[in-house]
Write a protein that holds these residues in place. Structure first.
Motif, PDB file in Angstrom:
ATOM      1  N   TRP A   1       6.759 -12.301 -17.249  1.00  0.00           N
ATOM      2  CA  TRP A   1       5.791 -12.195 -18.337  1.00  0.00           C
ATOM      3  C   TRP A   1       4.378 -12.481 -17.841  1.00  0.00           C
ATOM      4  O   TRP A   1       3.430 -11.761 -18.153  1.00  0.00           O
ATOM      5  CB  TRP A   1       6.162 -13.171 -19.450  1.00  0.00           C
ATOM      6  N   LEU A   2       4.228 -13.539 -17.030  1.00  0.00           N
ATOM      7  CA  LEU A   2       2.906 -13.956 -16.573  1.00  0.00           C
ATOM      8  C   LEU A   2       2.308 -13.015 -15.535  1.00  0.00           C
ATOM      9  O   LEU A   2       1.138 -13.137 -15.198  1.00  0.00           O
ATOM     10  CB  LEU A   2       2.992 -15.382 -16.009  1.00  0.00           C
ATOM     11  N   GLU A   3       3.092 -12.055 -15.063  1.00  0.00           N
ATOM     12  CA  GLU A   3       2.549 -11.051 -14.150  1.00  0.00           C
ATOM     13  C   GLU A   3       1.602 -10.092 -14.872  1.00  0.00           C
ATOM     14  O   GLU A   3       0.775  -9.436 -14.240  1.00  0.00           O
ATOM     15  CB  GLU A   3       3.685 -10.252 -13.505  1.00  0.00           C
ATOM     16  N   THR A   4       1.736 -10.002 -16.202  1.00  0.00           N
ATOM     17  CA  THR A   4       0.881  -9.098 -16.977  1.00  0.00           C
ATOM     18  C   THR A   4       0.070  -9.804 -18.053  1.00  0.00           C
ATOM     19  O   THR A   4      -0.903  -9.249 -18.559  1.00  0.00           O
ATOM     20  CB  THR A   4       1.723  -7.997 -17.658  1.00  0.00           C
ATOM     21  N   SER A   5       0.452 -10.999 -18.438  1.00  0.00           N
ATOM     22  CA  SER A   5      -0.271 -11.708 -19.492  1.00  0.00           C
ATOM     23  C   SER A   5      -0.338 -13.193 -19.162  1.00  0.00           C
ATOM     24  O   SER A   5       0.662 -13.795 -18.779  1.00  0.00           O
ATOM     25  CB  SER A   5       0.416 -11.514 -20.851  1.00  0.00           C
ATOM     26  N   HIS A   6      -1.527 -13.791 -19.311  1.00  0.00           N
ATOM     27  CA  HIS A   6      -1.711 -15.192 -18.946  1.00  0.00           C
ATOM     28  C   HIS A   6      -1.533 -16.135 -20.136  1.00  0.00           C
ATOM     29  O   HIS A   6      -1.874 -17.312 -20.042  1.00  0.00           O
ATOM     30  CB  HIS A   6      -3.109 -15.400 -18.343  1.00  0.00           C
ATOM     31  N   VAL A   7      -1.011 -15.643 -21.252  1.00  0.00           N
ATOM     32  CA  VAL A   7      -0.839 -16.490 -22.432  1.00  0.00           C
ATOM     33  C   VAL A   7       0.633 -16.723 -22.723  1.00  0.00           C
ATOM     34  O   VAL A   7       1.490 -15.908 -22.398  1.00  0.00           O
ATOM     35  CB  VAL A   7      -1.508 -15.869 -23.676  1.00  0.00           C
ATOM     36  N   CYS A   8       0.934 -17.859 -23.344  1.00  0.00           N
ATOM     37  CA  CYS A   8       2.300 -18.162 -23.763  1.00  0.00           C
ATOM     38  C   CYS A   8       2.765 -17.111 -24.764  1.00  0.00           C
ATOM     39  O   CYS A   8       2.020 -16.766 -25.690  1.00  0.00           O
ATOM     40  CB  CYS A   8       2.346 -19.555 -24.396  1.00  0.00           C
ATOM     41  N   PRO A   9       3.986 -16.589 -24.637  1.00  0.00           N
ATOM     42  CA  PRO A   9       4.483 -15.562 -25.551  1.00  0.00           C
ATOM     43  C   PRO A   9       4.560 -16.011 -27.008  1.00  0.00           C
ATOM     44  O   PRO A   9       4.577 -15.186 -27.909  1.00  0.00           O
ATOM     45  CB  PRO A   9       5.890 -15.252 -25.021  1.00  0.00           C
ATOM     46  N   LEU A  10       4.583 -17.330 -27.228  1.00  0.00           N
ATOM     47  CA  LEU A  10       4.765 -17.820 -28.596  1.00  0.00           C
ATOM     48  C   LEU A  10       3.484 -18.351 -29.243  1.00  0.00           C
ATOM     49  O   LEU A  10       3.233 -18.080 -30.411  1.00  0.00           O
ATOM     50  CB  LEU A  10       5.838 -18.916 -28.622  1.00  0.00           C
ATOM     51  N   CYS A  11       2.689 -19.103 -28.492  1.00  0.00           N
ATOM     52  CA  CYS A  11       1.558 -19.793 -29.140  1.00  0.00           C
ATOM     53  C   CYS A  11       0.193 -19.404 -28.602  1.00  0.00           C
ATOM     54  O   CYS A  11      -0.825 -19.927 -29.047  1.00  0.00           O
ATOM     55  CB  CYS A  11       1.736 -21.308 -29.027  1.00  0.00           C
ATOM     56  N   ARG A  12       0.124 -18.513 -27.600  1.00  0.00           N
ATOM     57  CA  ARG A  12      -1.130 -18.041 -27.024  1.00  0.00           C
ATOM     58  C   ARG A  12      -1.852 -19.097 -26.191  1.00  0.00           C
ATOM     59  O   ARG A  12      -3.043 -18.982 -25.909  1.00  0.00           O
ATOM     60  CB  ARG A  12      -2.075 -17.489 -28.094  1.00  0.00           C
ATOM     61  N   TYR A  13      -1.138 -20.148 -25.786  1.00  0.00           N
ATOM     62  CA  TYR A  13      -1.717 -21.092 -24.831  1.00  0.00           C
ATOM     63  C   TYR A  13      -2.086 -20.328 -23.559  1.00  0.00           C
ATOM     64  O   TYR A  13      -1.288 -19.546 -23.050  1.00  0.00           O
ATOM     65  CB  TYR A  13      -0.725 -22.208 -24.507  1.00  0.00           C
ATOM     66  N   GLU A  14      -3.299 -20.510 -23.043  1.00  0.00           N
ATOM     67  CA  GLU A  14      -3.796 -19.725 -21.915  1.00  0.00           C
ATOM     68  C   GLU A  14      -3.692 -20.468 -20.583  1.00  0.00           C
ATOM     69  O   GLU A  14      -4.131 -21.614 -20.469  1.00  0.00           O
ATOM     70  CB  GLU A  14      -5.253 -19.312 -22.151  1.00  0.00           C
ATOM     71  N   LEU A  15      -3.098 -19.796 -19.589  1.00  0.00           N
ATOM     72  CA  LEU A  15      -3.125 -20.282 -18.226  1.00  0.00           C
ATOM     73  C   LEU A  15      -4.314 -19.654 -17.519  1.00  0.00           C
ATOM     74  O   LEU A  15      -4.827 -18.624 -17.949  1.00  0.00           O
ATOM     75  CB  LEU A  15      -1.835 -19.906 -17.495  1.00  0.00           C
ATOM     76  N   PRO A  16      -4.767 -20.242 -16.401  1.00  0.00           N
ATOM     77  CA  PRO A  16      -5.862 -19.613 -15.638  1.00  0.00           C
ATOM     78  C   PRO A  16      -5.477 -18.210 -15.198  1.00  0.00           C
ATOM     79  O   PRO A  16      -4.332 -17.946 -14.843  1.00  0.00           O
ATOM     80  CB  PRO A  16      -6.030 -20.562 -14.435  1.00  0.00           C
ATOM     81  N   CYS A  17      -6.443 -17.285 -15.248  1.00  0.00           N
ATOM     82  CA  CYS A  17      -6.197 -15.903 -14.873  1.00  0.00           C
ATOM     83  C   CYS A  17      -6.319 -15.714 -13.368  1.00  0.00           C
ATOM     84  O   CYS A  17      -6.952 -16.518 -12.674  1.00  0.00           O
ATOM     85  CB  CYS A  17      -7.184 -14.972 -15.572  1.00  0.00           C
ATOM     86  N   GLU A  18      -5.734 -14.628 -12.889  1.00  0.00           N
ATOM     87  CA  GLU A  18      -5.788 -14.316 -11.460  1.00  0.00           C
ATOM     88  C   GLU A  18      -7.226 -14.140 -10.992  1.00  0.00           C
ATOM     89  O   GLU A  18      -7.619 -14.636  -9.950  1.00  0.00           O
ATOM     90  CB  GLU A  18      -4.985 -13.053 -11.171  1.00  0.00           C
ATOM     91  N   ASP A  19      -8.056 -13.411 -11.798  1.00  0.00           N
ATOM     92  CA  ASP A  19      -9.433 -13.162 -11.366  1.00  0.00           C
ATOM     93  C   ASP A  19     -10.313 -14.404 -11.422  1.00  0.00           C
ATOM     94  O   ASP A  19     -11.357 -14.464 -10.793  1.00  0.00           O
ATOM     95  CB  ASP A  19     -10.057 -12.042 -12.203  1.00  0.00           C
TER      96      ASP A  19
END
Length: 228
Positions: A207-225
């Motif tokens: 999932w995190l290969e295409t989206s940096h947010v939690c699938p349920l609550c939209r908590y954001e992880l740091p992005c690749e860029d």
């Protein structure tokens, strides 16, 4: 099957990419054969809308490619594909129209994301569709940092007995991964995010290969860029 859209606008593209559009389609589901994104060839935005084409009913290259991928490769029903393509055209028209507040102009390069979710993935679909008009709208499909993903805590799941079945007193667990919709396996590896939600390791890494947010609550992880 339901559809979801997102887009990115490159305001300083390479000369050959100026004024073009590409569409990336991803089918989310249980079949690993169709979780790899398919990206069309680039096309000028005028040609996408049929500018200069004497046959107004002819389909542009992008629509043809997407239909072929969805119908031939993924075996999706024609009515579903037709509905998705209509929504895609409406979405792109909304982004590129002169009154749009998206920041698009004719010299930009536009990349559109089309995601399709089977009915069985309704929980994920609802999470992805929530509040697309908020500030996180244009960042949802940015990959999470590979370094951060590798550093996430992994833990071994020990099945918790939640209730007792009436059938021969067999005890069952009620915990499951909300990405694959399957029950956590005793001894399997889980990844808990900082927001508190837990997923199968394989599912959430994919999932995190295409989206940096939690699938349920939209908590954001740091992005690749952000980490480069």
């Amino acid at each position: 099957m339901r559809t979801n859209f997102d887009h990115e606008i490159d305001n300083n593209p390479q000369p050959e990419d100026a004024g073009t559009i590409t569409v990336t389609a991803t089918i989310f589901g249980d079949d690993d054969d169709f979780d790899t994104p398919y990206t069309t060839r680039s096309l000028s935005i005028q040609d996408f809308f049929g500018g200069g084409d004497e046959n107004e009913d002819s389909e542009c290259q992008i629509i043809q490619e997407l239909k072929c991928f969805l119908q031939v490769e993924a075996d999706i029903d024609e009515e579903v594909i037709s509905d998705a393509m209509k929504k895609l055209v409406v979405y792109i028209d909304g982004v590129t129209c002169s009154t749009s507040s998206s920041g698009y102009s004719l010299g930009c390069a536009l990349a559109v994301q089309l995601d399709l979710f089977p009915d069985s993935q309704s929980q994920i679909e609802e999470a992805v569709q929530v509040s697309f008009d908020e500030t996180s709208y244009n960042t949802r499909f940015r990959p999470a940092s590979k370094v951060v993903v590798k550093s996430l805590i992994r833990k071994v799941y020990k099945k918790k007995i939640e209730k007792e079945s009436r059938n021969k007193n067999k005890k069952i667990s009620l915990e499951e991964c909300t990405i694959c919709m399957e029950e956590f396996k005793d001894g399997g590896r889980l990844v808990p995010l900082a927001c508190g939600h837990e997923f199968d390791e394989e599912c959430v890494v994919k999932w995190l290969e295409t989206s940096h947010v939690c699938p349920l609550c939209r908590y954001e992880l740091p992005c690749e860029d952000q980490m480069s």
